[in-house]
Every structure is written in C-alpha cells, then in structure tokens.
Enzyme design. Structure first.
Site, short mmCIF file in Angstrom:
data_model
loop_
_atom_site.label_atom_id
_atom_site.label_comp_id
_atom_site.label_asym_id
_atom_site.label_seq_id
_atom_site.Cartn_x
_atom_site.Cartn_y
_atom_site.Cartn_z
N SER A 202 0.83 -1.20 0.00
CA SER A 202 0.00 0.00 0.00
C SER A 202 0.87 1.25 0.00
O SER A 202 1.62 1.48 -0.95
CB SER A 202 -0.96 -0.04 1.19
N ASP B 274 -9.58 -4.74 -4.99
CA ASP B 274 -9.09 -3.76 -4.02
C ASP B 274 -10.01 -2.53 -4.04
O ASP B 274 -10.15 -1.86 -5.08
CB ASP B 274 -7.66 -3.35 -4.38
N HIS C 247 -7.76 -5.42 -0.42
CA HIS C 247 -6.58 -4.69 0.03
C HIS C 247 -5.89 -5.46 1.16
O HIS C 247 -5.88 -5.03 2.33
CB HIS C 247 -6.97 -3.28 0.48
#
Length: 317
Positions: A188, A259, A292
């Site tokens: 991320s 995601d 995610h």
C-alpha cells in the site's frame, strides 16, 4: 474521501474464516502462518488503521531513530521513526530488503509474515513509519511514510515526506556489505514509497536534488501506486544513465482486482507509466477477487520472483 469504506470493522464470519483456513492449508502453510494471513485478510486496511491509531499514543516511548533528507538538504525537517524489526537470514546472506508497511501499521506485523517465507538468503529490515497528521483522516495522526489526501493525478504530493522516507530506506541499506544485493518493497503506502525509491535510484537523485546513495537490485510493490508519476518522464530523460538504470532495474507490482482502498486502476496505471518511461524489466501480476490485503498465492509469486531476479541459491548454510 479515499479509504473511508474500510474504516468500519465488522465481526468475522465464522464460515468464511473456516474457508480461509482450508484455502491457506492448501498452500501448505503452518497454522500460525495461516493465522497471520487470516488477520491481514479479515482486518485489511481497516485493521491496520485501527492498530496504528491504538499504537500512536505510546509510540513515543519506543526507541526512535531519525532520518533527515541527506547531507546538503534544502530543508531542515527531521522525521522520527519507530522501532525497526530485523529478520535475519536463515541461510547464506545474499540479499537485504527493506520492507515498508502500509498506512497506520508498523514494522512488526510484516516482519512476522516475512519470517515465514521460504527465502533463507534474505535479510529483511522492517522499519516503522513516523506518526504524523494525515490529510485523508482530517489531520488525525497515525504512522505514515508521507502525507496523503487522494490518489488523483492532480492531487498534491508530499515530496518532502517521500524524500525523507526514501532517505531512511537508503540509510538502512547503506551499511550492508558490498557483496549483498539490495532491495526495497512494501504494501500500500509502503509500496508507493518503494516505487518512489526506485525512481530516485534510476534518476540518481531525490526530489530535492540530493544524490541517491545506493544501488537497488529489486523493487516490489503490493497493492500500491506510483507517486509523482507526472514528472517521471522528465526525470528519466534529463539525467545521463537514468534510462539505462530504469531499463535494467527489476520491478514487481502486484494488485488485487477487488481492491476497494487503492483501487485496481491505480496499480494498473502505475505499471503503465513505469513501462512507458523505460522500466522494461517490470512484471505486473493481478489477482481476481483480491482486496486490500495479501494472500499466500501472491506471496508465493513474490518468493519466486525474488529468487529469480536476485539469483538466490536457496541454501540454508
């Protein structure tokens, strides 16, 4: 506002949890390793945020290091970093990789997962980002490698924060032995910082003009994005040798099509921009239904790619 969809946590579904355990078992992971994946999968980004917020107050009690923007810096800002976790190689030391966590997380959670990977020749360094106000949370402080508001191409870039974190990564790698291959990776926001480090390495400079001091041999970004993409083409074109370095630097980008935090198009666009600006040694792997977080399939791909690109022999002695 970006990320808001993950701010509410729900109770885990027992049946879903059992399916996850069975699926992880199929990959041959031990129960404790399955639990690490289960925590990441269930908590996802929101879990990381909650951990980061809960840890932000006592974080000042930790043993801190600091990183400025390098000698001759054009700014006097100093960022205080949290605890760094190191996973020693179980076999012959051939490579060292700095791995960067996501927004609101810390180095500990990823160090536990990385320790389980079948990569005995890699030393992992997992630092913890500074606690700072983050625009996307209305200025609420949490661990972050740089400030972020949104991921649009017209959104503001915290170049000072990016430079500071890229310098921190380089400082951690600069003391490694000369015969050890160096890399950086992350998840991320950590992936975004890793990709920014890759552009600094190929450009030979940080965004503030100071020299980038280390030579990277591999860069990995999971569920991330490329910061400062608008200026990348000019950076590569204006510096002698940058195009050659970009062409030879191995990059692995992985992104889940499900995601909903750093949406898939940002990862896809990042790969396209990097490829079009000369990063030809780039692999972009996608995962249907992956949100995610990470899963064993993705980490298997990371292991295979690192073993190949870093030419690891896999020996335990």
């Amino acid at each position: 506002m970006l990320f808001h969809a993950r701010m509410a946590l729900s109770e885990p579904n027992t049946q879903e949890e059992e399916r996850e355990k069975k699926r992880h078992s199929a990959f041959g992971f031990a129960p404790q390793i399955q639990e690490l994946y289960s925590v990441i999968a269930k908590g996802g980004f929101a879990g990381a945020i909650v951990r980061g917020i809960r840890a932000s107050a006592p974080a000042v009690k930790m043993s801190y290091g600091s990183s400025s923007l390098g000698s001759g810096s054009k700014t006097s800002s100093t960022f205080e970093y949290g605890r760094t976790h190191v996973v020693r190689p179980k076999g012959k030391h051939q490579a060292t990789i700095v791995w960067l966590h996501g927004l609101g997380d810390n180095g500990s959670s990823w160090s536990q997962l990385l320790e389980t990977l079948p990569l005995p020749n890699i030393k992992w360094i997992c630092p913890t980002a500074p606690t700072r106000p983050v625009a996307v949370f209305g200025g609420f402080p949490c661990t972050a490698w740089f400030d972020v508001g949104d991921l649009s191409e017209d959104g503001p870039e915290d170049l000072e924060g990016l430079d500071a974190s890229a310098a921190h990564v380089a400082n951690l790698l600069s003391t490694e032995p000369a015969d050890i291959k160096l890399g950086v990776g992350g998840f991320s926001m950590g992936a975004a910082t890793a990709l920014y480090s890759a552009t600094c390495c190929t450009h030979g400079k940080y965004g503030n003009g100071n020299a980038y001091p280390v030579n990277l041999s591999a860069v990995v970004g999971l569920s991330g994005w490329l910061p400062s993409s608008r200026s990348l083409k000019n950076k590569i074109g204006e510096t002698q040798g940058a195009a050659r370095r970009a062409e030879s630097l191995p990059l692995l980008l992985c992104h889940g099509k499900g995601d909903d935090v750093v949406i898939f198009k940002h990862g896809e666009k990042s790969a396209e921009v990097l490829t079009s600006t000369g990063f030809k040694n780039l692999a972009f792997k996608t995962y249907s239904g992956l949100g995610h977080y990470t899963v064993p399939e993705e980490m298997d791909d990371v292991c295979e790619w690192l073993t190949s690109k870093l030419e690891l022999d896999g020996s335990s002695s």
